[in-house]
Design an enzyme around this catalytic site. Structure first.
Site, PDB file in Angstrom:
ATOM      1  N   LYS A 260      59.583  62.091  -6.572  1.00  0.00           N
ATOM      2  CA  LYS A 260      60.851  61.571  -6.048  1.00  0.00           C
ATOM      3  C   LYS A 260      60.701  60.089  -5.733  1.00  0.00           C
ATOM      4  CE  LYS A 260      62.756  60.933  -1.992  1.00  0.00           C
ATOM      5  NZ  LYS A 260      63.553  59.723  -2.254  1.00  0.00           N
TER       6      LYS A 260
ATOM      7  N   GLU B   1      49.410  56.929   1.665  1.00  0.00           N
ATOM      8  CA  GLU B   1      49.194  55.475   1.572  1.00  0.00           C
ATOM      9  C   GLU B   1      50.325  54.838   2.370  1.00  0.00           C
ATOM     10  OE1 GLU B   1      46.608  54.180   0.255  1.00  0.00           O
ATOM     11  OE2 GLU B   1      45.821  55.833  -0.929  1.00  0.00           O
TER      12      GLU B   1
ATOM     13  N   CYS C  32      52.619  46.288   1.034  1.00  0.00           N
ATOM     14  CA  CYS C  32      51.845  46.876   2.130  1.00  0.00           C
ATOM     15  C   CYS C  32      50.606  46.047   2.431  1.00  0.00           C
ATOM     16  CB  CYS C  32      51.462  48.301   1.775  1.00  0.00           C
ATOM     17  SG  CYS C  32      50.616  48.426   0.193  1.00  0.00           S
TER      18      CYS C  32
ATOM     19  N   GLU D 243      55.259  46.106  11.232  1.00  0.00           N
ATOM     20  CA  GLU D 243      55.333  45.765   9.814  1.00  0.00           C
ATOM     21  C   GLU D 243      56.803  45.428   9.514  1.00  0.00           C
ATOM     22  OE1 GLU D 243      55.135  48.936   6.905  1.00  0.00           O
ATOM     23  OE2 GLU D 243      53.811  47.722   5.651  1.00  0.00           O
TER      24      GLU D 243
HETATM   25  P1  NAP Z   1      59.752  55.145   3.645  1.00  0.00           P
HETATM   26  O1  NAP Z   1      61.009  54.955   4.368  1.00  0.00           O
HETATM   27  O2  NAP Z   1      58.624  55.826   4.339  1.00  0.00           O
HETATM   28  O3  NAP Z   1      60.119  55.946   2.304  1.00  0.00           O
HETATM   29  C1  NAP Z   1      59.168  56.248   1.328  1.00  0.00           C
HETATM   30  C2  NAP Z   1      59.626  57.445   0.532  1.00  0.00           C
HETATM   31  O4  NAP Z   1      59.663  58.593   1.392  1.00  0.00           O
HETATM   32  C3  NAP Z   1      61.038  57.304  -0.036  1.00  0.00           C
HETATM   33  O5  NAP Z   1      61.092  57.915  -1.293  1.00  0.00           O
HETATM   34  C4  NAP Z   1      61.849  58.060   0.994  1.00  0.00           C
HETATM   35  O6  NAP Z   1      63.090  58.508   0.522  1.00  0.00           O
HETATM   36  C5  NAP Z   1      60.923  59.209   1.305  1.00  0.00           C
HETATM   37  N1  NAP Z   1      61.217  59.895   2.550  1.00  0.00           N
HETATM   38  C6  NAP Z   1      61.859  59.418   3.652  1.00  0.00           C
HETATM   39  N2  NAP Z   1      61.952  60.384   4.592  1.00  0.00           N
HETATM   40  C7  NAP Z   1      61.363  61.490   4.082  1.00  0.00           C
HETATM   41  C8  NAP Z   1      61.142  62.795   4.565  1.00  0.00           C
HETATM   42  N3  NAP Z   1      61.560  63.177   5.785  1.00  0.00           N
HETATM   43  N4  NAP Z   1      60.499  63.684   3.774  1.00  0.00           N
HETATM   44  C9  NAP Z   1      60.061  63.328   2.543  1.00  0.00           C
HETATM   45  N5  NAP Z   1      60.260  62.103   2.025  1.00  0.00           N
HETATM   46  C10 NAP Z   1      60.892  61.180   2.783  1.00  0.00           C
HETATM   47  O7  NAP Z   1      59.172  53.759   3.098  1.00  0.00           O
HETATM   48  P2  NAP Z   1      59.925  52.620   2.300  1.00  0.00           P
HETATM   49  O8  NAP Z   1      60.798  51.875   3.231  1.00  0.00           O
HETATM   50  O9  NAP Z   1      60.522  53.186   1.063  1.00  0.00           O
HETATM   51  O10 NAP Z   1      58.706  51.709   1.825  1.00  0.00           O
HETATM   52  C11 NAP Z   1      58.079  50.782   2.638  1.00  0.00           C
HETATM   53  C12 NAP Z   1      56.810  51.347   3.267  1.00  0.00           C
HETATM   54  O11 NAP Z   1      55.903  51.789   2.258  1.00  0.00           O
HETATM   55  C13 NAP Z   1      56.068  50.293   4.064  1.00  0.00           C
HETATM   56  O12 NAP Z   1      55.631  50.854   5.282  1.00  0.00           O
HETATM   57  C14 NAP Z   1      54.875  49.953   3.164  1.00  0.00           C
HETATM   58  O13 NAP Z   1      53.769  49.436   3.829  1.00  0.00           O
HETATM   59  C15 NAP Z   1      54.597  51.290   2.566  1.00  0.00           C
HETATM   60  N6  NAP Z   1      53.779  51.135   1.355  1.00  0.00           N
HETATM   61  C16 NAP Z   1      52.454  51.474   1.408  1.00  0.00           C
HETATM   62  C17 NAP Z   1      51.639  51.287   0.289  1.00  0.00           C
HETATM   63  C18 NAP Z   1      50.180  51.644   0.323  1.00  0.00           C
HETATM   64  O14 NAP Z   1      49.578  51.747  -0.739  1.00  0.00           O
HETATM   65  N7  NAP Z   1      49.572  51.808   1.478  1.00  0.00           N
HETATM   66  C19 NAP Z   1      52.194  50.765  -0.885  1.00  0.00           C
HETATM   67  C20 NAP Z   1      53.541  50.439  -0.909  1.00  0.00           C
HETATM   68  C21 NAP Z   1      54.336  50.624   0.225  1.00  0.00           C
HETATM   69  P3  NAP Z   1      64.392  57.539   0.763  1.00  0.00           P
HETATM   70  O15 NAP Z   1      64.317  56.513  -0.235  1.00  0.00           O
HETATM   71  O16 NAP Z   1      65.549  58.412   0.578  1.00  0.00           O
HETATM   72  O17 NAP Z   1      64.295  57.035   2.170  1.00  0.00           O
END
Ligand code: NAP
Length: 503
Positions: free
Chosen positions: A194, A268, A303, A403
């Site tokens: 997804k 991650e 990230c 962040e």
């Molecule tokens: P996010 O809000 O955590 O969302 C990530 C994914 O999870 C999206 O597909 C989201 O769907 C889904 N999601 C949200 N709530 C969920 C739930 N209750 N159950 C299952 N899935 C759910 O993060 P983001 O804003 O998209 O991305 C930014 C974050 O990603 C930052 O914190 C960044 O640091 C982190 N990141 C980490 C890495 C790494 O390798 N460590 C790499 C890239 C990014 P929706 O789109 O519908 O919300």
């Protein structure tokens, strides 16, 4: 002249918008692109123009079930396919994607706002590279044999886990999808992925293309909201592994879903990464590293971005002068424009978040905005925001601790290494860290004492195939992009004891 600069910006946007419309309402399930069972949709926006370019299905239980069923069915024969044959198919899939790389990159730029010349094009290349890399490693998933034991043969086998539920964010969807599916598939698992709401289209296109090479049901992509499709995917009883990249808050929720069924999770998560320049650092190299660490090709939405910058007082002014000159030299513009180096923030929500933190900094006594703090001149529509450096923010401020995930970083002066090291570690996160120094013992001292999963000395580069990546503390658990992480996170170990005695 740039080899890609042959069509007009309008033509590019038009072609990719038509592609966005073609993919609207579709998922990839059971071997092809098809209409979702749900009729509920959500809009997808071009963040550079704020125009709606398409829509994606808001998948619920029926679509999740059908994708997991397809993946479960495919698992039987895919996991039984000889490993090197699976690997060969992955490498063929990589070759196939390679032929569509430019179009995939353009579509990704249209929906993410990431600049095509500096981000999406490279990212599409990395996606292909990661698939090739893991395709080549498929034959290396070995168990162990125990020391000779008269009358007994003891060994372990690495078995595929089953259906992997993969969930990714929007900031680098091509790289993220490859980091998930390549090791999962090479190890004999099947996948339902997804993507994030903001950026599902290029992911759907990649999965559509994969169907030309992979057997039906091996790689499926559904769309939807995290708390609906994402949650249902994680909670599905047939999903035997969750591979998640996203925020720490959602990562914690994912771990709860996994705990209820006792399945493994790779997480991650977020980061607030220190980038430290010691007094003896090469000033030009440090300034370059700080600029690279800002990850402006993704508008700071990375990230691993070095968003807490600490520079020794002795060279602070010289480094800052170079960094500010570098920032103003970057060309901000439409992500699909060949001249653009920095695109726009992905969504209104992220844009507002950035503005909120800048406002907080403005209200903080002693804080000073060194550059940015506003939209770039002449870019009044779209989520464009100037790169912003803020100095004088106390370490306890949310600007320094949270962040922000945008083109914003704090800069601090220091004189004492022990104090700066303590401050660098004083965060719930532990993803990446960088140090610039000509003093090797100081560098290795830092390497051993910093709480971060990805540490760099005298350079700032990003993760790539074969260089293991992942965090500690609230930045997550598990690793990606290496043979060891594939074996550890996408297989389980079965111990076998055979009585070889004659009696
Ligand atoms: P996010 O809000 O955590 O969302 C990530 C994914 O999870 C999206 O597909 C989201 O769907 C889904 N999601 C949200 N709530 C969920 C739930 N209750 N159950 C299952 N899935 C759910 O993060 P983001 O804003 O998209 O991305 C930014 C974050 O990603 C930052 O914190 C960044 O640091 C982190 N990141 C980490 C890495 C790494 O390798 N460590 C790499 C890239 C990014 P929706 O789109 O519908 O919300």
């Amino acid at each position: 002249m740039n080899a890609f600069a042959i069509d007009s910006l309008e033509a590019r946007i038009g072609a990719q918008t038509a592609e966005a419309r073609r993919l609207s309402g579709q998922i990839v399930c059971g071997g092809g692109l098809r209409k979702a069972l749900t009729t509920a949709q959500f809009d997808i926006e071009n963040p550079a123009t704020e125009e709606i370019i398409g829509s994606a299905p808001r998948c619920g239980i029926e679509d999740v079930n059908s994708a997991v069923d397809a993946a479960s069915l495919a698992f039987r024969s895919w996991s039984a396919t000889p490993a090197r044959e699976r690997g060969a198919l992955l490498m063929r899939a990589a070759d196939h994607l390679d032929g569509f790389r430019e179009d995939i990159a353009r579509l990704s730029s249209l929906e993410t706002g990431n600049a095509l010349p500096t981000q999406s094009r490279n990212e599409a290349g990395t996606m292909v590279d990661i698939l090739r890399y893991f395709g080549g490693l498929a034959g290396e998933i070995n168990g162990q044999t125990y020391p000779p034991d008269p009358g007994r043969l003891l060994y372990t086998r690495r078995e595929a886990l089953g259906v992997v539920g993969a969930i990714i964010p929007w900031n680098a969807p091509l790289m993220q999808l490859a980091s998930k599916i390549a090791p999962a598939l090479a190890a004999g698992n099947t996948v339902v992925l997804k993507p994030a709401e903001q950026a599902p289209l290029a992911v759907l296109r990649v999965f559509e293309l994969l169907q030309a090479v992979l057997p039906p049901g091996v790689a499926n992509a559904i769309t939807g909201l995290g708390e609906e499709a994402g949650r249902l995917l994680c909670q599905h009883p047939a999903v035997r592994k969750i591979s998640f990249t996203g925020s720490s808050a959602v990562g914690a929720m994912i771990m709860h879903y996994a705990a209820d069924k006792i399945v493994p999770v790779t997480a991650e998560l977020g980061g607030k990464n220190p980038n430290i320049v010691l007094a003896d650092a090469n000033i030009d190299r440090a300034a370059r590293g700080i600029l690279q660490g800002l990850r402006l090709q993704r508008q700071g939405q990375s990230c691993s971005a070095g968003t807490r910058i600490y520079i020794h007082d002795a060279i602070y002014d010289a480094v800052i002068e170079r960094v500010l000159a570098g920032i103003t030299s970057f060309r901000v513009g439409n992500p699909l424009d060949e001249a653009t180096q920095v695109g726009c923030i992905v969504s209104r929500k992220q844009f507002d978040r950035v503005e909120r933190y800048i406002e907080m900094a403005r209200q903080t006594p002693g804080a000073r905005i060194l550059c940015g703090g506003q939209r770039p001149e002449g870019l009044d529509k779209g989520y464009y925001y100037s790169t912003t450096l803020i100095e004088g923010v106390p370490a306890s401020s949310p600007v320094c601790r949270d962040e922000i995930f945008g083109p914003v970083a704090t800069v601090s002066r220091f004189t004492d290494f022990e104090t700066v090291l303590q401050e660098a570690n004083d965060t719930p996160y532990g993803l990446a860290a960088t140090i610039f120094t000509e003093n090797l013992p100081a560098a290795f001292d830092f390497v051993s004492r910093i709480d971060a999963g990805f540490v760099q000395v005298n350079q700032f580069a990003v993760a790539e195939a074969n260089i293991e990546y992942g965090g500690t503390k609230m930045s997550g658990m598990g690793r990606e992009l290496s043979l060891a992480s594939m074996v550890q996170h996408f297989t389980w170990s079965k111990t076998v004891i055979v009585n070889t005695s004659a009696a």
